[in-house]
Write a protein that holds these residues in place. Structure first.
Motif, mmCIF file in Angstrom:
data_model
loop_
_atom_site.group_PDB
_atom_site.id
_atom_site.type_symbol
_atom_site.label_atom_id
_atom_site.label_comp_id
_atom_site.label_asym_id
_atom_site.label_seq_id
_atom_site.Cartn_x
_atom_site.Cartn_y
_atom_site.Cartn_z
ATOM 1 N N UNK A 32 15.834 65.240 56.355
ATOM 2 C CA UNK A 32 16.930 65.692 57.297
ATOM 3 C C UNK A 32 17.444 67.071 56.700
ATOM 4 N N UNK A 33 18.022 67.832 57.615
ATOM 5 C CA UNK A 33 18.517 68.850 57.464
ATOM 6 C C UNK A 33 19.562 69.481 58.610
ATOM 7 N N UNK A 34 20.355 70.601 58.219
ATOM 8 C CA UNK A 34 21.402 71.115 58.886
ATOM 9 C C UNK A 34 21.555 72.634 58.930
ATOM 10 N N UNK A 73 21.875 69.700 63.538
ATOM 11 C CA UNK A 73 21.296 68.854 62.422
ATOM 12 C C UNK A 73 20.074 68.124 62.915
ATOM 13 N N UNK A 74 19.393 67.686 62.010
ATOM 14 C CA UNK A 74 17.975 66.759 62.385
ATOM 15 C C UNK A 74 17.555 65.787 61.537
ATOM 16 N N UNK A 75 17.301 64.662 61.839
ATOM 17 C CA UNK A 75 16.369 63.846 60.941
ATOM 18 C C UNK A 75 14.931 63.926 61.470
ATOM 19 N N UNK A 76 14.001 63.968 60.493
ATOM 20 C CA UNK A 76 12.556 64.433 61.038
ATOM 21 C C UNK A 76 11.851 62.936 60.834
ATOM 22 N N UNK A 77 10.984 62.826 61.846
ATOM 23 C CA UNK A 77 9.808 61.772 61.517
ATOM 24 C C UNK A 77 8.522 62.604 61.709
ATOM 25 N N UNK A 78 8.088 62.988 60.742
ATOM 26 C CA UNK A 78 6.842 63.956 60.748
ATOM 27 C C UNK A 78 5.610 63.665 61.690
ATOM 28 N N UNK A 79 5.243 64.548 62.459
ATOM 29 C CA UNK A 79 3.926 64.507 63.218
ATOM 30 C C UNK A 79 3.180 65.417 62.906
ATOM 31 N N UNK A 80 3.416 66.763 62.540
ATOM 32 C CA UNK A 80 2.596 67.639 62.032
ATOM 33 C C UNK A 80 3.165 68.200 60.609
ATOM 34 N N UNK A 81 2.409 68.059 59.567
ATOM 35 C CA UNK A 81 2.941 68.416 58.374
ATOM 36 C C UNK A 81 3.386 67.227 57.688
ATOM 37 N N UNK A 86 10.249 71.701 53.005
ATOM 38 C CA UNK A 86 9.442 72.954 53.639
ATOM 39 C C UNK A 86 9.388 72.474 55.171
ATOM 40 N N UNK A 87 8.834 71.347 55.333
ATOM 41 C CA UNK A 87 8.450 71.104 56.849
ATOM 42 C C UNK A 87 9.771 70.423 57.361
ATOM 43 N N UNK A 88 10.820 70.028 56.609
ATOM 44 C CA UNK A 88 12.097 69.470 57.351
ATOM 45 C C UNK A 88 12.750 70.615 58.320
ATOM 46 N N UNK A 89 13.467 69.984 59.121
ATOM 47 C CA UNK A 89 14.021 71.053 60.226
ATOM 48 C C UNK A 89 15.618 71.309 59.542
ATOM 49 N N UNK A 90 16.242 72.536 60.098
ATOM 50 C CA UNK A 90 15.909 73.386 61.196
ATOM 51 C C UNK A 90 14.934 74.341 60.528
ATOM 52 N N UNK A 91 14.128 74.900 61.574
ATOM 53 C CA UNK A 91 13.104 75.997 61.076
ATOM 54 C C UNK A 91 13.690 77.210 61.667
ATOM 55 N N UNK A 92 13.133 78.160 61.189
ATOM 56 C CA UNK A 92 13.809 79.595 61.475
ATOM 57 C C UNK A 92 13.109 80.701 61.419
ATOM 58 N N UNK A 93 13.249 82.064 61.788
ATOM 59 C CA UNK A 93 12.529 83.116 61.600
ATOM 60 C C UNK A 93 13.073 83.737 60.394
#
Ligand code: GLU
Length: 385
Positions: A32-34, A73-81, A86-93
């Protein structure tokens, strides 16, 4: 596919995001991530944790350690990775000009990544989502307009997505967009919410808008605007939610099994989409070339419980569509007999969790016997995967 929550309004965002995500926990997730913008400094803070939401709550003192009234915010169910921080969201530039959460799968991520690498982008994760984030950033840097950047990127994405996005240059604003993954917008007297499902915001909100495929929402505390893919503003009807929490979790269905049955067409479509390129079936990504398939003499499907019944249904379908015979075995039986596997055969192991002990043992045995094996699981990074 798991959960998204976003908020912009009068209240502190982080506790609301964590609370909303906790209402989506029943769906299962691996991390999970925010991301929350601090209005005073302009900085967007991103916090993530692998595993239970509880780990993220502890890291952030239930969200109270993170200041700001606009966040996603996000809870992830991984599909790629694999499931990881590191792979948890949020992702950013790198410059955090675009910060994004995503539910779904970007099918053509590889091709988009190649383009972005040529444009000088680096990647820190294994996710398709980071590529989506950077493609939006690429168009943003080109056009200076978040809406244009988003629509241009959407036209290039193949697959499914619900996005919640913060642009660093646009304080107090959340952008949201979707295709084939659910997303709603909620409104109350303090501000606006986004959510992938009603239970996430039901404690705060009774009035929602449903966004359709290829539509975009732009939210501030006061207002929400909707656009189509051509960036024309569109009107949406507000809908009052009359369900209670329990009914909302089941999406209005009488019970979970009914809900899952109705979700099957989408689940099947999502799974198959990954193996269709230019309207042709292409299994090369999992190591199954046309040559292997043409030479197949026998398929063994090994599974336990309801996955075993899936295998029995698959046997009828494969045999009706090809002249290959299919044997279906219970994982617990297969491992205790001395199976004789035909030459040029493939063993398909089906397991929702990817951790079914008898199926893992059957997989090992098949490998020892020199068969090709293919796993069908719902958990990236599981033992069978
Ligand atoms: N495909 C994305 C990932 O693997 C999103 C998964 C999700 O919907 O949670 O990170």
């Amino acid at each position: 596919m798991c959960g998204i929550v976003g908020y912009v309004g009068d209240n502190q965002a982080a506790p609301l995001l964590l609370h909303g995500l906790s209402k989506l926990e029943y769906r299962g997730y691996d991390s999970a991530g925010i991301a929350v913008r601090n209005e005073a400094t302009g900085d967007i803070r991103i916090l993530k944790a692998k595993g239970r939401l509880h780990a993220l709550s502890e890291k952030t003192d239930d969200g109270h350690a993170v200041t700001g009234t606009c966040g996603i915010g996000h809870t992830r169910w991984a599909t790629h990775g694999e499931p990881s921080e590191v792979n948890a969201h949020p992702h950013c530039t790198d410059d955090k000009s675009v910060v994004l959460v995503h539910n779904g799968i970007i099918e053509n991520y590889q091709e988009l990544k190649e383009k972005l690498v040529r444009e000088g982008y680096d990647f820190y994760s294994e996710t398709d989502t980071e590529i989506a984030t950077k493609l939006i950033d690429y168009y943003y840097k080109k056009t200076g307009d978040p809406l244009e950047a988003l629509t241009r990127a959407m036209l290039r994405f193949r697959g499914s997505y619900a996005f919640g996005i913060l642009f660093k240059d646009y304080p107090g604003k959340i952008f949201a967009a979707r295709k084939d993954s659910p997303l709603i917008i909620g409104k109350n007297e303090t501000g606006h919410f986004i959510a992938s499902d009603v239970p996430a915001i039901l404690d705060s909100v009774r009035n929602v808008y449903y966004i359709d495929n290829l539509e975009i929402a732009e939210l501030t505390r006061e207002k929400v605007h909707f656009y189509d893919i051509d960036r024309n503003e569109i009107k949406k009807e507000m809908v009052e939610i009359k369900w209670n929490e329990e009914a909302a979790e089941k999406g209005g269905y009488e019970h979970f099994m009914l809900k899952e049955i109705f979700e099957q067409p989408k689940a099947v479509r999502d799974t198959m989409n990954a193996y269709i390129k230019d309207e042709q079936i292409d299994f090369s990504a999992v190591g199954l070339t046309d040559e292997i398939i043409e030479n197949l003499e026998r398929v063994y499907i090994i599974a336990c419980g309801s996955a075993y019944h899936v295998g029995m249904a698959a046997k009828y379908i494969i045999e009706s569509m090809s002249n290959i015979s299919v044997e279906v075995d219970l994982g617990s039986e297969f491992r205790y007999r001395d199976p004789k596997l035909a030459k040029n055969s493939i063993v398909i192991i089906i397991s929702q969790s990817g951790e079914t002990a008898d199926s893992i043992a059957a997989l090992r045995l098949s490998k020892e016997k020199g068969a090709s094996v293919l796993g069908i699981v719902n958990v990236v990074g599981s033992s069978i995967a």
